[in-house]
Design an enzyme around this catalytic site. Structure first.
Site, PDB file in Angstrom:
ATOM      1  N   GLU A 122       9.774  79.384 -86.378  1.00 48.13           N
ATOM      2  CA  GLU A 122       9.323  79.070 -87.734  1.00 48.13           C
ATOM      3  C   GLU A 122       7.814  78.862 -87.879  1.00 48.13           C
ATOM      4  OE1 GLU A 122      13.027  77.222 -90.057  1.00 48.13           O
ATOM      5  OE2 GLU A 122      12.014  75.720 -88.828  1.00 48.13           O
ATOM      6  N   ASP A 132       9.582  66.472 -82.807  1.00 49.08           N
ATOM      7  CA  ASP A 132       9.311  67.451 -83.852  1.00 49.08           C
ATOM      8  C   ASP A 132       8.058  66.981 -84.586  1.00 49.08           C
ATOM      9  OD1 ASP A 132       9.775  69.482 -86.089  1.00 49.08           O
ATOM     10  OD2 ASP A 132      11.493  69.838 -84.773  1.00 49.08           O
ATOM     11  N   HIS A 188       6.158  73.260 -85.613  1.00 50.56           N
ATOM     12  CA  HIS A 188       6.829  71.956 -85.574  1.00 50.56           C
ATOM     13  C   HIS A 188       6.060  70.951 -84.712  1.00 50.56           C
ATOM     14  CE1 HIS A 188      10.581  73.107 -87.665  1.00 50.56           C
ATOM     15  NE2 HIS A 188      10.344  74.298 -87.157  1.00 50.56           N
TER      16      HIS A 188
END
Ligand SMILES: *[C@@H]1O[C@H](CO)[C@@H](O)[C@H](O)[C@H]1NC(C)=O
Ligand SMILES: *[C@@H]1O[C@H](CO)[C@@H](O)[C@H](O)[C@H]1NC(C)=O
Ligand SMILES: *[C@@H]1O[C@H](CO)[C@@H](O)[C@H](O)[C@H]1NC(C)=O
Ligand SMILES: *[C@@H]1O[C@H](CO)[C@@H](O)[C@H](O)[C@H]1NC(C)=O
Length: 604
Positions: free
Chosen positions: A349, A225, A278
């Protein structure tokens, strides 16, 4: 005589509790006879196909059976002497059948196991046949197992592990017994995140042991990540400068070892590299220009300006075309380490503000004022997906954001794509399946295993409140979410009761391929991973294998899962998996004494 009463008779000398076999997940169909158990010696003659996975799987199971001499710890059937439940009805998954022929001479003990596999070559991939049957006929001394594939045979072995038990001395199994079993869903698993915190190879293997025992068949491995890049890369060795330490890395051999360990246990490993969101660690070491906003403040205190939903920020630069060369090399190297047809390419996201820090993106917008952030996400799909699809037989998994979020790509093809749904529960599942997308259910409101542990971000003034206001005045702390965005903690009952195909048409329901329970690791490492996964993942295991409803009545069987799950938790611990306790042991010993409702149909 039913097994529980017979075992109880033998075992009562040492304990007050009666016992019964109660395998988890509940098989689709078990038929027990009524002639009582037969003894099983410590050595059986195995009649196995010539296949390494089957042979090793058999000896692994058999060694555990003999070593553990398992005595079920929690009986499903009520104990006769315990109020308030008299022994009124037989266990729902069992039905007594008359002994076929009392005249036939019973064998004194089992001496052979015979395993027949129709197709020894079927690979462990999505939709492989996992069905099996187990038969012990009344007059037979043989345990007969048959399966279409070796992967089904492995499931038969884990069932056998739970139904050959000890009476305190030797091993016994109920005879006759007939089991027919197969899963409802092809995708049944958990997600581990080794990017936020590192999880070691032995701990990952511990989770795989649990998956195999629960007949879960997917380990979704969120490798990296923004916070760290733990995977050693030959193409770009500098990426692991962003591992947390030289010891918190996965070598190629580590990864191949995990994949082989999982495969030997019927578990597919689905690798994920989350892109283009990410993404800072690792990538920024290759070329800082392919990471946007890596040095920005993530800005939760000025939400309008935030560049990430949690620290630290960083997204792959979608317009800088150097990005795609690096992505292709990393993806291709990782693709050689994993054996599954599927690769998870993230896509969740994306934060538009991050790209204000990219001159490539701001210039691209300046060139054509009609361009939107949706167009930017579409640019990623159009440029990255062809790279991902170049690998033979490759199919992709993405998080739903790339289709449903603001911003999203307006044109994401449905073919060879699985969409993992994590927001808005049934609403998003309905939306995606109506549009023809195949879906993996990971709804955060039901299935996120990390929720309910408060916030991890530091310097948080919301905790600095000296009162516990009443619920009418709920704040961040009391009555609020306490800093866990997906609070509260998802209990096993919450997970098991989740009817994730509710209100779908048949056509939509066919697009639901299964379910994965994610465990994000902001607050997870080796010390707690097993207790957060287990035994809750076993509730998902039964939900996705044989469902949460009694096949005969169509009613929810959550109350009968109770003792099955409590027993299974003890079994996990006995097998070295650090599963958390769910109840005071009193409840395990006193079936239904800890139920909230006396009415056993309260959940329906
Ligand atoms: C980022 O850029 C967009 C487009 O110019 C603008 O609307 C937005 O306010 C900017 N965000 C921040 C935090 O400055
Ligand atoms: C890379 O981007 C530049 C513009 O920044 C463009 O002119 C060029 O054609 C691109 N190269 C490739 C291979 O896409
Ligand atoms: C799915 O959700 C989007 C908004 O995210 C909406 O525009 C669209 O109409 C929905 N489609 C269906 C079939 O529900
Ligand atoms: C299913 O649809 C019915 C009728 O619209 C609704 O009352 C019910 O709440 C829905 N069930 C779920 C689980 O959403």
């Amino acid at each position: 005589m039913r097994l529980n009463s017979l075992v109880a008779a033998a075992w009562l000398a040492s304990t007050a509790a009666a016992v019964a076999v109660n395998p988890l997940p509940a098989p689709r169909s078990i038929t027990w006879g009524s002639s009582g158990p037969i003894s099983v010696p410590d050595v059986l003659v195995p009649n196995l196909p010539n296949n390494q996975i089957v042979v090793e799987g058999w000896y692994r199971a058999w060694t555990k059976i003999v070593e553990l001499r398992w005595v079920p710890q929690a009986t499903e059937a009520p104990i006769a002497s315990y109020p308030p439940f008299p022994t009124a009805s037989p266990a729902p998954s069992s039905s007594a059948v008359p002994s076929a022929s009392k005249a036939k001479r019973r064998q004194s003990h089992i001496d052979t196991v015979s395993v027949k596999v129709a197709d020894l070559t079927a690979d462990l991939q999505e939709d492989v046949d996992e069905s099996y049957t187990i038969d012990i006929k009344e007059s037979s001394s043989t345990i007969q197992i048959s399966a279409q594939t070796i992967w089904g045979a492995l499931h038969a072995f884990t069932t056998l592990q739970q139904i050959i038990i000890s009476n305190g001395h030797g091993l016994i199994i109920e005879q006759p017994v007939h089991i027919e079993d197969s899963p409802i869903y092809a995708w049944r698993g958990i997600m581990l995140d080794t990017g936020r915190n590192f999880i070691s190879v032995p701990k990952i293997k511990e989770q795989i042991d649990g998956l195999a025992l629960a007949k879960l068949n997917v380990l979704h491995w969120h490798l990296d990540d923004t916070q760290s890049w733990p995977v050693e890369m030959n193409v770009f060795p500098e990426m692991t400068k962003d591992a947390y330490s030289p010891w918190q890395r996965f070598s190629h051999n580590d990864i191949k070892g995990v994949v082989a360990y999982a495969r030997a246990r019927g578990v597919r490993v689905l690798p994920e590299v989350d892109m283009p969101g990410h993404s800072a660690s690792g990538w920024q070491q290759v070329d800082p220009s392919i990471v946007a906003c890596g040095n920005s403040w993530w800005s939760n205190d000025v939400w309008a300006a935030h560049t990430a939903v949690e620290p630290n920020p960083g997204q792959l630069d979608i317009i800088n075309n150097k990005t795609y060369g690096v992505v292709e090399k990393v993806y291709n190297e990782l693709s050689t380490l994993f054996t599954d047809n599927y690769f998870h390419v993230g896509s969740d996201e994306l934060q538009p503000n991050c790209y204000n820090f990219s001159s490539y993106v701001t210039n691209w917008f300046a060139q054509d004022s009609s361009r939107t952030y949706n167009d930017l996400v579409q640019y990623w799909v159009d440029h990255a997906f062809p790279i991902f699809k170049k690998i033979k037989n490759r199919k992709l998994v993405v998080w739903e954001d790339i289709i449903l979020n603001d911003p999203h790509a307006p044109n994401v093809p449905t073919k060879d794509l699985l969409v993992q749904s994590w927001n808005n529960g049934l609403t998003n599942i309905a939306n995606l399946t109506a549009r023809g997308y195949d879906v993996i259910v990971s709804s955060s409101d039901f299935l996120y295993l990390d929720c309910g542990f408060g916030g991890f971000v530091t310097n948080d003034p919301r905790y600095d409140v000296m009162v516990n206001p009443d619920a009418d005045n709920a704040n961040f702390n009391y009555g609020g979410n306490g800093g866990s965005w997906c609070a509260p903690y998802k209990t096993w009952q919450r997970i098991y009761d989740y009817d994730f195909t509710a209100n779908l048409t048949d056509a939509q329901a066919k697009h639901v391929k299964g379910s994965i329970a994610p465990l994000w690791s902001e607050q997870v490492d080796d010390t707690v991973v097993s207790s957060k996964v287990w035994p809750r993942a076993a509730a998902l295991a039964e939900l996705t294998w044989s469902g949460n409803k009694d096949p005969k009545t169509g009613l929810k069987r959550t109350t009968t899962l109770t003792q099955r799950l409590l027993n299974f938790r003890e079994y996990l611990v006995a097998n070295g998996i650090g599963a958390t306790p769910l109840v005071p042991r009193y409840c395990l010993n006193h079936p239904h004494a800890c139920d909230l409702y006396y009415d056993q149909t309260a959940i329906h």
